[in-house]
Scaffold this motif. Structure first.
Motif, PDB file in Angstrom:
ATOM      1  N   ILE A 126      -0.782 -41.785  -0.607  1.00  0.00           N
ATOM      2  CA  ILE A 126       0.609 -42.230  -0.529  1.00  0.00           C
ATOM      3  C   ILE A 126       1.144 -42.055   0.884  1.00  0.00           C
ATOM      4  O   ILE A 126       1.804 -42.943   1.431  1.00  0.00           O
ATOM      5  N   ARG A 127       0.841 -40.944   1.526  1.00  0.00           N
ATOM      6  CA  ARG A 127       1.287 -40.701   2.898  1.00  0.00           C
ATOM      7  C   ARG A 127       0.779 -41.790   3.840  1.00  0.00           C
ATOM      8  O   ARG A 127       1.506 -42.246   4.734  1.00  0.00           O
ATOM      9  N   GLU A 128      -0.456 -42.213   3.642  1.00  0.00           N
ATOM     10  CA  GLU A 128      -1.044 -43.225   4.531  1.00  0.00           C
ATOM     11  C   GLU A 128      -0.376 -44.592   4.400  1.00  0.00           C
ATOM     12  O   GLU A 128      -0.506 -45.435   5.282  1.00  0.00           O
ATOM     13  N   LYS A 129       0.365 -44.807   3.303  1.00  0.00           N
ATOM     14  CA  LYS A 129       1.068 -46.084   3.104  1.00  0.00           C
ATOM     15  C   LYS A 129       2.433 -46.107   3.786  1.00  0.00           C
ATOM     16  O   LYS A 129       3.116 -47.134   3.757  1.00  0.00           O
ATOM     17  N   GLY A 130       2.838 -44.969   4.354  1.00  0.00           N
ATOM     18  CA  GLY A 130       4.075 -44.943   5.114  1.00  0.00           C
ATOM     19  C   GLY A 130       5.196 -44.149   4.470  1.00  0.00           C
ATOM     20  O   GLY A 130       5.138 -43.777   3.293  1.00  0.00           O
ATOM     21  N   VAL A 131       6.233 -43.916   5.273  1.00  0.00           N
ATOM     22  CA  VAL A 131       7.348 -43.056   4.870  1.00  0.00           C
ATOM     23  C   VAL A 131       8.068 -43.588   3.636  1.00  0.00           C
ATOM     24  O   VAL A 131       8.448 -42.814   2.744  1.00  0.00           O
ATOM     25  N   GLU A 132       8.282 -44.896   3.558  1.00  0.00           N
ATOM     26  CA  GLU A 132       9.022 -45.449   2.433  1.00  0.00           C
ATOM     27  C   GLU A 132       8.291 -45.228   1.107  1.00  0.00           C
ATOM     28  O   GLU A 132       8.916 -45.004   0.071  1.00  0.00           O
ATOM     29  N   ASN A 133       6.956 -45.297   1.154  1.00  0.00           N
ATOM     30  CA  ASN A 133       6.172 -45.022  -0.051  1.00  0.00           C
ATOM     31  C   ASN A 133       6.240 -43.554  -0.438  1.00  0.00           C
ATOM     32  O   ASN A 133       6.257 -43.219  -1.624  1.00  0.00           O
ATOM     33  N   VAL A 134       6.285 -42.680   0.568  1.00  0.00           N
ATOM     34  CA  VAL A 134       6.443 -41.249   0.294  1.00  0.00           C
ATOM     35  C   VAL A 134       7.784 -41.008  -0.407  1.00  0.00           C
ATOM     36  O   VAL A 134       7.852 -40.310  -1.427  1.00  0.00           O
ATOM     37  N   LYS A 135       8.842 -41.608   0.111  1.00  0.00           N
ATOM     38  CA  LYS A 135      10.172 -41.439  -0.479  1.00  0.00           C
ATOM     39  C   LYS A 135      10.204 -41.956  -1.919  1.00  0.00           C
ATOM     40  O   LYS A 135      10.756 -41.314  -2.816  1.00  0.00           O
ATOM     41  N   LYS A 136       9.607 -43.114  -2.124  1.00  0.00           N
ATOM     42  CA  LYS A 136       9.584 -43.712  -3.461  1.00  0.00           C
ATOM     43  C   LYS A 136       8.864 -42.802  -4.450  1.00  0.00           C
ATOM     44  O   LYS A 136       9.317 -42.597  -5.589  1.00  0.00           O
ATOM     45  N   PHE A 137       7.726 -42.231  -4.010  1.00  0.00           N
ATOM     46  CA  PHE A 137       6.957 -41.350  -4.893  1.00  0.00           C
ATOM     47  C   PHE A 137       7.729 -40.068  -5.199  1.00  0.00           C
ATOM     48  O   PHE A 137       7.816 -39.644  -6.358  1.00  0.00           O
ATOM     49  N   ILE A 138       8.280 -39.448  -4.176  1.00  0.00           N
ATOM     50  CA  ILE A 138       9.003 -38.189  -4.379  1.00  0.00           C
ATOM     51  C   ILE A 138      10.201 -38.394  -5.299  1.00  0.00           C
ATOM     52  O   ILE A 138      10.517 -37.534  -6.138  1.00  0.00           O
ATOM     53  N   LYS A 139      10.833 -39.531  -5.187  1.00  0.00           N
ATOM     54  CA  LYS A 139      11.971 -39.836  -6.066  1.00  0.00           C
ATOM     55  C   LYS A 139      11.555 -39.792  -7.539  1.00  0.00           C
ATOM     56  O   LYS A 139      12.303 -39.337  -8.401  1.00  0.00           O
ATOM     57  N   THR A 140      10.324 -40.242  -7.833  1.00  0.00           N
ATOM     58  CA  THR A 140       9.851 -40.207  -9.226  1.00  0.00           C
ATOM     59  C   THR A 140       9.694 -38.776  -9.724  1.00  0.00           C
ATOM     60  O   THR A 140       9.767 -38.522 -10.930  1.00  0.00           O
ATOM     61  N   GLN A 141       9.468 -37.827  -8.811  1.00  0.00           N
ATOM     62  CA  GLN A 141       9.289 -36.434  -9.210  1.00  0.00           C
ATOM     63  C   GLN A 141      10.611 -35.734  -9.522  1.00  0.00           C
ATOM     64  O   GLN A 141      10.616 -34.579  -9.950  1.00  0.00           O
ATOM     65  N   PHE A 142      11.709 -36.449  -9.308  1.00  0.00           N
ATOM     66  CA  PHE A 142      13.021 -35.916  -9.684  1.00  0.00           C
ATOM     67  C   PHE A 142      13.571 -36.568 -10.951  1.00  0.00           C
ATOM     68  O   PHE A 142      14.714 -36.306 -11.334  1.00  0.00           O
ATOM     69  N   GLU A 143      12.747 -37.390 -11.614  1.00  0.00           N
ATOM     70  CA  GLU A 143      13.207 -38.021 -12.854  1.00  0.00           C
ATOM     71  C   GLU A 143      13.530 -36.964 -13.907  1.00  0.00           C
ATOM     72  O   GLU A 143      12.716 -36.083 -14.195  1.00  0.00           O
ATOM     73  N   ASN A 144      14.732 -37.031 -14.451  1.00  0.00           N
ATOM     74  CA  ASN A 144      15.227 -36.114 -15.496  1.00  0.00           C
ATOM     75  C   ASN A 144      15.341 -34.668 -15.033  1.00  0.00           C
ATOM     76  O   ASN A 144      15.368 -33.742 -15.859  1.00  0.00           O
ATOM     77  N   ILE A 145      15.409 -34.474 -13.716  1.00  0.00           N
ATOM     78  CA  ILE A 145      15.637 -33.142 -13.159  1.00  0.00           C
ATOM     79  C   ILE A 145      17.099 -33.052 -12.730  1.00  0.00           C
ATOM     80  O   ILE A 145      17.568 -33.884 -11.947  1.00  0.00           O
ATOM     81  N   PRO A 146      17.859 -32.070 -13.213  1.00  0.00           N
ATOM     82  CA  PRO A 146      19.277 -31.929 -12.826  1.00  0.00           C
ATOM     83  C   PRO A 146      19.389 -31.374 -11.400  1.00  0.00           C
ATOM     84  O   PRO A 146      19.394 -30.160 -11.183  1.00  0.00           O
ATOM     85  N   VAL A 147      19.471 -32.276 -10.449  1.00  0.00           N
ATOM     86  CA  VAL A 147      19.381 -31.891  -9.037  1.00  0.00           C
ATOM     87  C   VAL A 147      20.590 -31.096  -8.550  1.00  0.00           C
ATOM     88  O   VAL A 147      20.564 -30.533  -7.448  1.00  0.00           O
TER      89      VAL A 147
END
Length: 233
Positions: A126-147
């Motif tokens: 994911i890192r090798e695909k660029g910053v925007e892909n990193v952001k997109k992936f990390i966003k999925t790790q906050f699904e249903n997490i009360p930030v």
């Protein structure tokens, strides 16, 4: 803001060596230090230290029950442990914990008023695909997490840097932490081959609120040097 320094022992140290480590470290700490230690489950001990907090690397979201090999809330309460790691990449990737299960754990322990260090991070593909892909992936790790959970601490750990000896660059850390801070007001720690050689550079990054240390925490002398650097920041 005082920098947070957390140690994840993973499957290292015994009950005996953990006890010795914690007692020795406690004597070196100041009231202003914010130190968390996560021993291996079999070495968990009573959380009765003045200057550090003992947390659990894992627990099942249940008081007690038929969950072989797991730690339940009842055992943690007996030890007065109120801090937990959730979402570490080794539990996600090696032990198959899904985002849904991470969210269920979070919900259970948040209702029990735990401090939660919640881990996120991408793999090298994911890192090798660029910053925007990193952001997109990390966003999925906050699904249903009360930030907005008030006792939340986030740990950004790029999977490709964990245990590799290769830390993310200052620019990569700054970019990713800035993005995470747009998602949540919680403090954000950096983890991934943190050691005494790179700790000063990492803590100089404005967006870094502390570190989650793996192998460099196993030796008390090297870990204490990291704590001293954190005090200087």
């Amino acid at each position: 803001m005082t920098k947070i320094v957390a140690a994840n022992f993973k499957t290292n140290h015994t009950k005996k060596t953990t006890k010795s480590y914690l007692e020795s470290l406690e004597k070196k700490l100041l009231a202003s230090d914010k130190i968390y230690i996560f021993p291996t489950p079999i070495a968990l001990c009573e959380n009765n230290f003045k200057h550090l907090k003992v947390g659990t690397q894992n627990a099942y979201p249940i008081l007690n029950g038929a969950f072989t090999g797991e730690v339940g809330l009842e055992s943690l309460k007996e030890l007065d442990i109120k801090t937990i790691l959730i979402g570490h990449s080794e539990r996600r990737n090696i032990l198959g914990e899904s985002q849904k299960f991470c969210a269920e754990k979070f919900d259970f322990f948040a209702k029990e008023d735990f401090e939660i260090i919640y881990c996120v991070g991408e793999d090298i593909s994911i890192r090798e695909k660029g910053v925007e892909n990193v952001k997109k992936f990390i966003k999925t790790q906050f699904e249903n997490i009360p930030v907005q959970y008030p006792k939340l601490i986030i740990a950004y750990e790029p999977i490709w840097a964990i245990g590799s000896g290769m830390s993310a660059s200052a620019e990569q850390i700054q970019q990713t932490h800035s993005f995470i801070k747009e998602i949540s007001p919680a403090p954000v720690l950096y983890g991934g081959s943190v050691n005494i050689k790179n700790i000063a550079e990492i803590l100089n990054i404005q967006e870094v609120d502390g570190v989650l240390v793996g192998s460099a925490s196993l030796n008390i002398d090297s870990f204490y040097k990291i704590i001293q650097e954190a005090r200087n920041k």
